[in-house]
Design a protein around this motif. Structure first.
Motif, PDB file in Angstrom:
ATOM      1  N   GLN A 265       0.854  -1.189   0.000  1.00 28.12           N
ATOM      2  CA  GLN A 265       0.000   0.000   0.000  1.00 28.12           C
ATOM      3  C   GLN A 265       0.887   1.234   0.000  1.00 28.12           C
ATOM      4  O   GLN A 265       1.743   1.375   0.865  1.00 28.12           O
ATOM      5  N   LEU A 266       0.658   2.076  -0.955  1.00 27.55           N
ATOM      6  CA  LEU A 266       1.564   3.205  -1.132  1.00 27.55           C
ATOM      7  C   LEU A 266       0.820   4.530  -1.108  1.00 27.55           C
ATOM      8  O   LEU A 266       0.174   4.903  -2.074  1.00 27.55           O
ATOM      9  N   PRO A 267       0.925   5.253  -0.004  1.00 29.96           N
ATOM     10  CA  PRO A 267       0.324   6.593   0.033  1.00 29.96           C
ATOM     11  C   PRO A 267       1.206   7.593  -0.720  1.00 29.96           C
ATOM     12  O   PRO A 267       2.240   7.212  -1.257  1.00 29.96           O
ATOM     13  N   GLU A 268       0.800   8.842  -0.699  1.00 35.14           N
ATOM     14  CA  GLU A 268       1.532   9.819  -1.506  1.00 35.14           C
ATOM     15  C   GLU A 268       2.962  10.020  -1.034  1.00 35.14           C
ATOM     16  O   GLU A 268       3.853  10.279  -1.827  1.00 35.14           O
ATOM     17  N   THR A 269       3.136   9.940   0.270  1.00 33.69           N
ATOM     18  CA  THR A 269       4.508   9.937   0.761  1.00 33.69           C
ATOM     19  C   THR A 269       4.616   8.843   1.800  1.00 33.69           C
ATOM     20  O   THR A 269       3.629   8.475   2.432  1.00 33.69           O
ATOM     21  N   ILE A 270       5.809   8.352   1.954  1.00 27.03           N
ATOM     22  CA  ILE A 270       5.987   7.244   2.895  1.00 27.03           C
ATOM     23  C   ILE A 270       7.397   7.326   3.478  1.00 27.03           C
ATOM     24  O   ILE A 270       8.344   7.703   2.771  1.00 27.03           O
ATOM     25  N   LEU A 271       7.491   6.993   4.756  1.00 22.62           N
ATOM     26  CA  LEU A 271       8.811   6.958   5.384  1.00 22.62           C
ATOM     27  C   LEU A 271       9.572   5.760   4.828  1.00 22.62           C
ATOM     28  O   LEU A 271       8.981   4.708   4.572  1.00 22.62           O
ATOM     29  N   GLU A 314      11.769  -2.629  -7.728  1.00 25.76           N
ATOM     30  CA  GLU A 314      13.098  -3.212  -7.666  1.00 25.76           C
ATOM     31  C   GLU A 314      13.125  -4.426  -6.745  1.00 25.76           C
ATOM     32  O   GLU A 314      13.829  -5.399  -6.999  1.00 25.76           O
ATOM     33  N   PHE A 315      12.349  -4.365  -5.680  1.00 23.83           N
ATOM     34  CA  PHE A 315      12.318  -5.490  -4.761  1.00 23.83           C
ATOM     35  C   PHE A 315      11.351  -6.575  -5.215  1.00 23.83           C
ATOM     36  O   PHE A 315      11.151  -7.566  -4.534  1.00 23.83           O
ATOM     37  N   GLY A 316      10.732  -6.334  -6.359  1.00 19.78           N
ATOM     38  CA  GLY A 316       9.869  -7.360  -6.925  1.00 19.78           C
ATOM     39  C   GLY A 316       8.494  -7.436  -6.309  1.00 19.78           C
ATOM     40  O   GLY A 316       7.826  -8.454  -6.420  1.00 19.78           O
ATOM     41  N   HIS A 317       8.072  -6.368  -5.655  1.00 20.15           N
ATOM     42  CA  HIS A 317       6.721  -6.372  -5.105  1.00 20.15           C
ATOM     43  C   HIS A 317       5.812  -5.530  -5.984  1.00 20.15           C
ATOM     44  O   HIS A 317       6.244  -4.947  -6.963  1.00 20.15           O
ATOM     45  N   ARG A 318       4.552  -5.489  -5.583  1.00 25.92           N
ATOM     46  CA  ARG A 318       3.600  -4.699  -6.357  1.00 25.92           C
ATOM     47  C   ARG A 318       3.175  -3.489  -5.547  1.00 25.92           C
ATOM     48  O   ARG A 318       2.841  -3.623  -4.366  1.00 25.92           O
ATOM     49  N   ALA A 319       3.190  -2.334  -6.185  1.00 23.30           N
ATOM     50  CA  ALA A 319       2.767  -1.124  -5.486  1.00 23.30           C
ATOM     51  C   ALA A 319       1.278  -0.935  -5.692  1.00 23.30           C
ATOM     52  O   ALA A 319       0.772  -1.065  -6.799  1.00 23.30           O
ATOM     53  N   VAL A 320       0.587  -0.660  -4.610  1.00 19.00           N
ATOM     54  CA  VAL A 320      -0.832  -0.341  -4.725  1.00 19.00           C
ATOM     55  C   VAL A 320      -0.992   1.085  -4.227  1.00 19.00           C
ATOM     56  O   VAL A 320      -0.854   1.357  -3.040  1.00 19.00           O
ATOM     57  N   ARG A 321      -1.233   1.954  -5.159  1.00 17.29           N
ATOM     58  CA  ARG A 321      -1.333   3.365  -4.781  1.00 17.29           C
ATOM     59  C   ARG A 321      -2.629   3.639  -4.036  1.00 17.29           C
ATOM     60  O   ARG A 321      -3.694   3.220  -4.457  1.00 17.29           O
ATOM     61  N   VAL A 322      -2.500   4.311  -2.928  1.00 19.39           N
ATOM     62  CA  VAL A 322      -3.687   4.747  -2.211  1.00 19.39           C
ATOM     63  C   VAL A 322      -3.735   6.245  -2.421  1.00 19.39           C
ATOM     64  O   VAL A 322      -2.987   6.983  -1.815  1.00 19.39           O
ATOM     65  N   SER A 323      -4.564   6.644  -3.378  1.00 21.10           N
ATOM     66  CA  SER A 323      -4.539   8.050  -3.766  1.00 21.10           C
ATOM     67  C   SER A 323      -5.050   8.928  -2.630  1.00 21.10           C
ATOM     68  O   SER A 323      -4.459   9.919  -2.281  1.00 21.10           O
ATOM     69  N   ASP A 324      -6.166   8.565  -2.053  1.00 19.62           N
ATOM     70  CA  ASP A 324      -6.726   9.351  -0.969  1.00 19.62           C
ATOM     71  C   ASP A 324      -6.867   8.458   0.241  1.00 19.62           C
ATOM     72  O   ASP A 324      -7.168   7.279   0.131  1.00 19.62           O
TER      73      ASP A 324
END
Ligand code: GDP
Length: 845
Positions: A265-271, A314-324
């Motif tokens: 799960q990928l929000p707009e910014t992430i630590l 690069e790590f071979g995972h899938r990004a799931v964008r969480v726009s809001d």
């Protein structure tokens, strides 16, 4: 030591020879040597008993002492014989002692070797165990494979097995339980390896361990003989344990290797650390991956979603964008049904070049339409107002002329303008900002209406304007295009009605509609912090109806509508689509362009506002933190060459502040630029002064003043505060200040040319050129270049400039003179001397 030495002779026999013995043992080493002496004693004893013990006390000095001490009853010959025997014995003893010592040494070495060998064996054992384990794993795997194969096929063919040896195991596995096959495979393999490994060890092993080792060797050879069956007995339990361990290990290992692809799960910014966490990877690995992309970050820094997505890939995972975030979901996003939509007023922005009359036109439209006699025509500036066209249609004008508001709102995703009125002064032409306005309108796909202003002026030439507009692909109706054009005069009011009609007509074509019966959604067109009323925002309702008591979230702020004030300064209970209202009841000042949404509960509003605030913070942090190497380099480079004029800007309204910032940011070139450290709405405060001081920046107040503490602070810290009420004055001043930062340009002026006719050698001076000034003037103080065949071969200054015999300051064209260069002698007949002067020119932006 003396204690040990004393003990042994005592225990073993004769006390009389003790002292000699002790000495002997001292000179030859340790305890064992003492024992040797005792042996020798026994050898001598048969000859002579009591005295022999004494006389035998080894050392030559003792022997020498003995005859004198013991003459009693012993003849010289006898004494001699005894002495000889003693000497012989002594020699033997020494020899023997040496031998012993050698033996001891050998034994010591032996022990050491054995120790080393034991260690080596231990190591080997460990290795063997490891090998066993691996073998066990391998066999187990094979067995499992075999089992699978066995399940699939009834008969197993041998060629399919990867190796000859495990084949029996395969078969066994195919037939029997997997565990049994494993055991067999392991035990068969293990001893083979053991025996092979041990062989060299045995050769090296010493006598003492021999029996043990040979026992083992025997066993191993036996097991070898029995093809490994013998070893099983001894180590079955251990093997089983090891095997089990190995299996567990292998299972664990294979799990790690078999990479799980995760949906991250990928929000707009992430630590960075959070990203690592979500991918179940190690943070340092993620940091390394980012470094490879040229991003220097730590685990606690945030990165934007795009970068994070690259990492996830690069790590071979899938990004799931969480726009809001989920919290935003509560905002009503339901599409309106067509039957619910009602016509709404168009929203108009007036744009055009400076001084073409935008403000005048807005004022004129407004005043012309203020109901006669209404409170002396006092109008409230809230950032927008509504007027009625002659046909009764309502029109909403945005009261912030210029492009700043329009563009900044668009940049924030709030498109509030339906129609653009492009003002062009009839006495002027199409100017840069006119073109800019055209481009903005086109980019936003907003229809345009051209208002040709100042037609009251004698110098007005509307036709020229129309023609000029053609160049920019604006074809007005008068030129048989489809863009309406109206000739107006903001001064006389001429054509204003026609303009409004034209707008109304355009609006009709656009068929603008909204649903008034739903929770309101609107855009902030202005916001300020009002001393008496707190944060105030002018909101242009775009859909739905905003009512008193509504709970809303606006940008990073939220609130509950305490009061609504319209453009006439009246309190109203609600505002429908296209109606601009001032909203009171905010908990903070939003920004122009922020979207207002009415939500159901205060908790929701607060939650969304908090979330947005955090997201904005994260984003800022990410933008600030994640500097790419390229950026770092660029910055380092830029820092060298670009001078910056920092400023802090405070203005009365957001629109002005943004307009000022945009204007200021345009100032500058490659060498100088204006950097707005901070801008905001409201009075100049102490914190502004603090910021300005830190960067040695002036503070600019546009229609605002510094409060008393800020004034004091500014006086103390020597921070300059400048007040303006006209943007253009402000921009001009800053431009001038920025120009001051420009390094002066050094310009070169050629002032003359001279030709060398003759070269004289003058003692003490060097070569002197006899020249004719062919052009301009030769000046002693000027710079000179020596040109040979039009190539500069020297640049420098003159050492002397002579006219006849006198040193002169200047020689005019057509005259002859003598010249000599400072530190340069290679001058020839026919060379040309170029004479130039340098001047510093202050540049302007
Ligand atoms: P803005 O910079 O585009 O907002 O232009 P302003 O509204 O400030 O007008 C600039 C100048 O032009 C002012 O001095 C106005 O008085 C003058 N002006 C504006 N409209 C007219 C007009 O229709 N006729 C004449 N003669 N002057 C005008």
């Amino acid at each position: 030591m003396s204690d040990t030495d004393g003990k042994k002779p005592l225990g073993l026999g004769g006390g009389s020879g003790r002292s000699g013995q002790v000495k002997q043992s001292f000179s030859h080493g340790r305890t064992h040597n003492v024992a040797v002496e005792i042996k020798r004693k026994r050898v001598v004893v048969p000859g002579k008993t009591g005295a022999a013990g004494g006389s035998r006390s080894g050392s030559p000095s003792a022997v020498g002492g003995d005859p004198s001490k013991r003459p009693a009853g012993i003849s010289d010959a006898e004494m001699e014989r005894r002495m000889a025997a003693l000497r012989a014995a002594k020699a033997r003893e020494v020899e023997e002692a040496a031998q012993r010592e050698a033996d001891e040494k050998a034994r010591e070495e032996e022990r050491e070797r054995r120790r080393l060998e034991a260690e080596a064996k231990e190591r080997e054992d460990r290795e063997r165990e490891e090998a066993l384990r691996l073998k066990a794993e391998e066999d187990e795997r094979r067995a499992r494979e075999a089992e699978l194969r066995a399940q699939k096929k009834a008969e197993v063919t041998k060629p399919k097995a990867p190796e000859a040896r495990p084949a029996p195991a395969d078969r066994a596995a195919a037939e029997a339980a997997a565990s049994r096959a494993e055991t067999k495979g392991v035990s068969a393999a293990a001893p083979r390896k053991t025996e092979r490994d041990r062989a060299p060890t045995d050769d090296r092993d010493s006598r003492k361990k021999n029996s043990d080792d040979s026992r083992r060797t025997g066993k191993l050879s036996l097991s070898q003989a029995m093809d490994g069956e013998g070893g099983r007995q001894r180590s079955l339990a251990a093997m089983k344990r090891k095997q089990e361990k190995a299996r567990q290990k292998a299972m664990g290992g294979s799990q790690r290797q078999e990479k799980q692809v995760r949906d991250v799960q990928l929000p707009e910014t992430i630590l960075v650390s959070e990203l690592a966490n979500r991918m179940a990877e190690r943070t340092p690995d993620v940091i390394k991956s980012l470094m490879r992309m040229g991003l220097m970050v730590t685990g606690n820094q945030g990165i934007d979603a795009d970068t994070a997505e690259l990492v996830i890939d690069e790590f071979g995972h899938r990004a799931v964008r969480v726009s809001d975030a989920d919290v935003e979901q509560v905002i009503d996003q339901v599409e309106d049904k067509p039957e619910d939509l009602k016509p709404r007023a168009p929203i108009i922005t007036i744009m055009g070049h400076v001084d073409h009359g935008k403000t005048s036109l807005l004022d004129a439209i407004r005043h012309a339409n203020v109901v006669a006699g209404e409170a002396g025509g006092i109008t409230q500036h809230i950032g927008a107002y509504q007027v009625k066209a002659s046909n009764g249609a309502l029109l909403t004008f945005l009261d912030t002329p210029g492009h700043a508001a329009f563009t900044s709102m668009r940049a924030r995703g709030a498109q509030v303008t339906d129609i653009v009125v492009l003002v062009v002064a009839a006495d002027d032409a199409v100017m840069p900002q006119t073109v800019e306005a055209i481009n903005h309108a086109k980019a936003a796909k907003v229809p345009m209406i051209v208002a040709i202003n100042k037609v009251d002026k004698p110098s007005a030439d509307p036709q020229k304007v129309r023609t000029a507009l053609l160049q920019h692909e604006v074809v007005v109706e008068a030129m048989s295009g489809d863009v309406q054009d109206v000739e107006v005069s903001a001064k006389t009011g001429q054509g204003l009605d026609q303009l409004l009609e034209a707008i109304a007509l355009q609006a009709e074509i656009l068929e603008l509609k909204a649903n008034p019966d739903r929770p309101a959604q609107g855009a902030v067109i202005e916001a300020k912090l009002d001393v008496g009323r707190g944060p105030v925002a002018t909101v242009l309702v775009q859909n739905g109806t905003l009512k008193r008591g509504d709970i809303f979230v606006v940008g990073e702020q939220w609130g509950k509508v305490r009061a609504l004030i319209n453009d006439q300064g009246e309190r109203v209970d609600q505002a429908g689509p296209s109606v601009p209202v001032e909203v009171l009841g905010l908990n903070g000042t939003p920004e122009a362009g922020d979207v207002l949404n009415v939500v159901e509960t205060e908790a929701q509003a607060r939650e969304i506002a908090d979330y947005r605030e955090q997201a904005a913070k994260d984003k800022r942090a990410a933008a600030g933190a994640a500097i790419t190497l390229d950026q770092m380099l660029a910055k380092a480079k830029a820092d060298e060459s670009v001078a910056e004029l920092p400023v802090v800007v405070k203005a009365d309204v957001q629109g002005s502040a943004e307009a000022i910032v945009q204007a200021l940011e345009k100032i500058g070139n490659d060498e100088v630029r204006v950097r707005v450290l901070h801008y905001g709405v409201g009075a100049i405060t102490e914190s502004d002064i603090g910021l300005a001081e830190a960067s040695q920046a002036p503070v600019i107040g546009f229609n605002v003043r510094a409060n008393a503490p800020a004034r004091n602070a500014a006086n103390q810290k020597g921070v300059e505060i400048r007040y303006y009420s006209i943007i253009y004055d402000l921009v001009d001043d800053i431009k001038a200040a920025a120009s001051g930062l420009l390094s002066a340009e050094v310009r070169e002026n050629f002032i003359g040319y001279a030709e060398i006719r003759e070269v004289f050698r003058v003692t003490g001076v060097g070569n002197v050129a006899g020249c004719l000034v062919t052009e301009g003037v030769a000046r002693r103080s000027a710079g000179v270049r020596l040109l040979r065949d039009n190539v500069v071969i020297h640049e420098g200054t003159l050492k002397t400039l002579k006219r006849f015999k006198d040193e002169v300051k200047e020689v005019q064209s057509g005259q002859e003179c003598g010249m000599a260069f400072e530190n340069y002698d290679d001058i020839r007949k026919g060379d040309v001397i170029e004479i130039f002067e340098r001047e510093e020119v202050q540049r302007q932006l």
